[in-house]
Design a protein around this motif. Sequence first.
Motif, mmCIF file in Angstrom:
data_model
loop_
_atom_site.group_PDB
_atom_site.id
_atom_site.type_symbol
_atom_site.label_atom_id
_atom_site.label_comp_id
_atom_site.label_asym_id
_atom_site.label_seq_id
_atom_site.Cartn_x
_atom_site.Cartn_y
_atom_site.Cartn_z
ATOM 1 N N LEU A 162 0.900 -1.311 -0.145
ATOM 2 C CA LEU A 162 -0.023 0.009 0.058
ATOM 3 C C LEU A 162 0.712 1.241 0.037
ATOM 4 C CD1 LEU A 162 -2.705 -1.024 2.674
ATOM 5 C CD2 LEU A 162 -3.006 -0.993 0.357
ATOM 6 N N ASN A 163 0.343 2.306 -0.504
ATOM 7 C CA ASN A 163 1.048 3.666 -0.647
ATOM 8 C C ASN A 163 0.566 4.021 0.817
ATOM 9 O OD1 ASN A 163 2.508 3.358 -3.038
ATOM 10 N ND2 ASN A 163 0.844 4.492 -3.989
ATOM 11 N N GLU A 164 1.431 5.058 1.382
ATOM 12 C CA GLU A 164 0.985 5.540 2.506
ATOM 13 C C GLU A 164 -0.625 6.288 2.553
ATOM 14 O OE1 GLU A 164 2.682 9.120 5.816
ATOM 15 O OE2 GLU A 164 3.603 8.487 4.021
ATOM 16 N N GLY A 165 -1.297 5.827 3.600
ATOM 17 C CA GLY A 165 -2.628 6.593 3.738
ATOM 18 C C GLY A 165 -3.858 5.864 3.046
ATOM 19 N N GLU A 166 -3.377 4.932 1.724
ATOM 20 C CA GLU A 166 -4.312 4.504 0.846
ATOM 21 C C GLU A 166 -4.926 3.297 1.489
ATOM 22 O OE1 GLU A 166 -2.631 4.122 -2.648
ATOM 23 O OE2 GLU A 166 -1.983 1.801 -2.473
ATOM 24 N N SER A 167 -6.086 2.889 1.010
ATOM 25 C CA SER A 167 -6.660 1.330 1.091
ATOM 26 C C SER A 167 -7.073 0.956 -0.269
ATOM 27 C CB SER A 167 -7.775 1.400 2.140
ATOM 28 O OG SER A 167 -8.764 2.094 1.812
ATOM 29 N N VAL A 168 -6.975 -0.102 -0.540
ATOM 30 C CA VAL A 168 -7.377 -0.760 -1.925
ATOM 31 C C VAL A 168 -8.616 -1.353 -1.771
ATOM 32 C CG1 VAL A 168 -6.850 -2.695 -3.290
ATOM 33 C CG2 VAL A 168 -4.913 -1.226 -2.512
ATOM 34 N N ILE A 169 -9.284 -0.759 -2.890
ATOM 35 C CA ILE A 169 -10.652 -1.294 -3.135
ATOM 36 C C ILE A 169 -10.792 -2.348 -3.898
ATOM 37 C CG2 ILE A 169 -13.085 -0.514 -3.969
ATOM 38 C CD1 ILE A 169 -12.040 2.301 -3.436
ATOM 39 N N GLN B 247 -3.462 -13.406 -17.248
ATOM 40 C CA GLN B 247 -4.260 -12.295 -16.796
ATOM 41 C C GLN B 247 -3.216 -11.181 -16.449
ATOM 42 O OE1 GLN B 247 -5.042 -15.420 -15.465
ATOM 43 N NE2 GLN B 247 -6.537 -15.426 -16.925
ATOM 44 N N ILE B 248 -3.459 -9.890 -16.714
ATOM 45 C CA ILE B 248 -2.443 -8.751 -16.470
ATOM 46 C C ILE B 248 -3.347 -7.660 -15.723
ATOM 47 C CG2 ILE B 248 -3.369 -7.726 -18.623
ATOM 48 C CD1 ILE B 248 -0.188 -6.829 -18.791
ATOM 49 N N LEU B 249 -2.686 -7.185 -14.620
ATOM 50 C CA LEU B 249 -3.214 -6.313 -13.671
ATOM 51 C C LEU B 249 -2.986 -5.060 -14.220
ATOM 52 C CD1 LEU B 249 -4.440 -5.488 -10.895
ATOM 53 C CD2 LEU B 249 -2.126 -5.537 -10.004
ATOM 54 N N TYR B 250 -4.105 -4.191 -14.606
ATOM 55 C CA TYR B 250 -3.680 -2.815 -15.220
ATOM 56 C C TYR B 250 -4.175 -1.799 -14.416
ATOM 57 C CZ TYR B 250 -8.636 -2.827 -17.101
ATOM 58 O OH TYR B 250 -9.970 -2.728 -16.977
ATOM 59 N N ALA B 251 -5.003 -1.841 -13.487
ATOM 60 C CA ALA B 251 -4.966 -0.516 -12.520
ATOM 61 C C ALA B 251 -5.621 -0.999 -11.144
ATOM 62 C CB ALA B 251 -6.129 0.117 -12.976
ATOM 63 N N ILE B 252 -5.518 -0.106 -10.277
ATOM 64 C CA ILE B 252 -5.796 -0.389 -8.874
ATOM 65 C C ILE B 252 -6.794 0.756 -8.368
ATOM 66 C CG2 ILE B 252 -4.996 -0.663 -6.586
ATOM 67 C CD1 ILE B 252 -2.395 -1.431 -7.723
ATOM 68 N N ALA B 253 -7.944 0.197 -8.002
ATOM 69 C CA ALA B 253 -8.901 1.341 -7.145
ATOM 70 C C ALA B 253 -8.512 1.366 -5.875
ATOM 71 C CB ALA B 253 -10.387 0.655 -7.655
ATOM 72 N N ILE B 254 -8.526 2.727 -5.372
ATOM 73 C CA ILE B 254 -8.192 2.889 -3.771
ATOM 74 C C ILE B 254 -8.842 3.963 -3.302
ATOM 75 C CG2 ILE B 254 -5.743 2.488 -4.455
ATOM 76 C CD1 ILE B 254 -5.120 5.556 -4.540
ATOM 77 N N ARG B 255 -9.049 4.027 -2.233
ATOM 78 C CA ARG B 255 -9.558 4.954 -1.319
ATOM 79 C C ARG B 255 -8.506 5.807 -0.549
ATOM 80 N NH1 ARG B 255 -12.690 2.263 0.991
ATOM 81 N NH2 ARG B 255 -14.589 2.525 0.069
ATOM 82 N N LYS B 256 -8.564 7.285 -0.840
ATOM 83 C CA LYS B 256 -7.434 7.967 -0.244
ATOM 84 C C LYS B 256 -7.813 8.158 1.238
ATOM 85 C CE LYS B 256 -5.940 10.637 -4.310
ATOM 86 N NZ LYS B 256 -6.033 12.030 -4.892
ATOM 87 N N PRO B 257 -6.958 8.829 2.135
ATOM 88 C CA PRO B 257 -7.235 9.160 3.425
ATOM 89 C C PRO B 257 -8.622 10.073 3.535
ATOM 90 C CG PRO B 257 -4.999 9.380 3.175
ATOM 91 C CD PRO B 257 -5.638 9.009 1.879
ATOM 92 N N SER B 258 -8.711 10.693 2.731
ATOM 93 C CA SER B 258 -9.931 11.588 2.544
ATOM 94 C C SER B 258 -11.136 11.204 2.536
ATOM 95 C CB SER B 258 -9.759 12.863 1.640
ATOM 96 O OG SER B 258 -9.760 12.304 0.544
#
Length: 321
Positions: free
Chosen positions: A156-163, A262-273
């Motif tokens: 994870l990048n700082e503060g994010e959560s993966v949807i 299969q290929i991973l092409y994007a990640i949906a995330i939720r920011k701290p906000s």
Amino acid sequence: ASFPDAPEVRTESAYRAWLLRLVGILGDPVRGRRMIDAANAAGVKLQGNGYGYRQAFRNPVSRSDIDLLHAVLRRTWGELPTVADPTAGGGSIPWAASRLGLPVVANDLNGVAASVLKAGVEIPATRGLDLLPDIRKWGDVLVKRVEKRLKEFFPLNEGESVIAYIWANAVPCPRTGRLVPLLTDKWLRKTAGKEAAVQLVTSVDGTELREPRFEVVLGREVDKADAGTGTIARGKAVSPYDNLVIDGDYIKETAQSGGMTQILYAIAIRKPSGERTFRALNERDQEALRAADRNFDEVKDAWFASGVLPTEEFPDGNDLR
């Protein structure tokens, strides 16, 4: 005349309002959806969720409403009707019927779905709130164990959560051997003012890539014409490397012979906000994928041998696409 003390069923309009309340709809969802669409188009953030009430399944049903429902059903049918759902999936129909106190018979051929039905519908309905402390205790234990075990595979990048991780099927280009993602379009989100899409990158600094990279573009930077163009339509694909057609029969044969990947092409995330958005893969994500592949290679034989992974043959006549 059958329910003189029940204003909920005296008129058609009262009955409709009561029925909506029974299923947890405490406002006008059509009006709410219009307000949300208008706010999105104007780039305005609404207070709350836009509907003015919580998700329907979160709204409790009163004992008096359940008693009245049972009285109406018995008056109509002579007894409480049984809700039968032989292909119940995750159980939304049996769950809704169960919370209204109705007899339910449900199942599913999929073992995972059947387990979800057992744990998510049957056991809570029969054990009730007495089970809640144990669920919280052991659920917390399970979550911590799983997080510890899988943390390296989900950076994870700082503060994010993966949807969600967004994947596409892919096949080798029959002419170049390079990986072709099978995308009907490149959109990630079309909501006005919040558009998101991916762009395919097939070369970097003049060097041709063996498989494409994906860049995420947001808002006004989205090229809508490009976003609406995919690499596959009506069973045929187009290679992004030479812009020539890939025949549908080749795609089917590749899939049936185990050559599709299969290929991973994007990640949906939720920011701290709390904002939901998308991002492209970074090197940590790529390394996590490689680590997951290595780990799977180490355990897959044991998993096949122990039955963790299914090995049953498809019955004759099943669609193998």
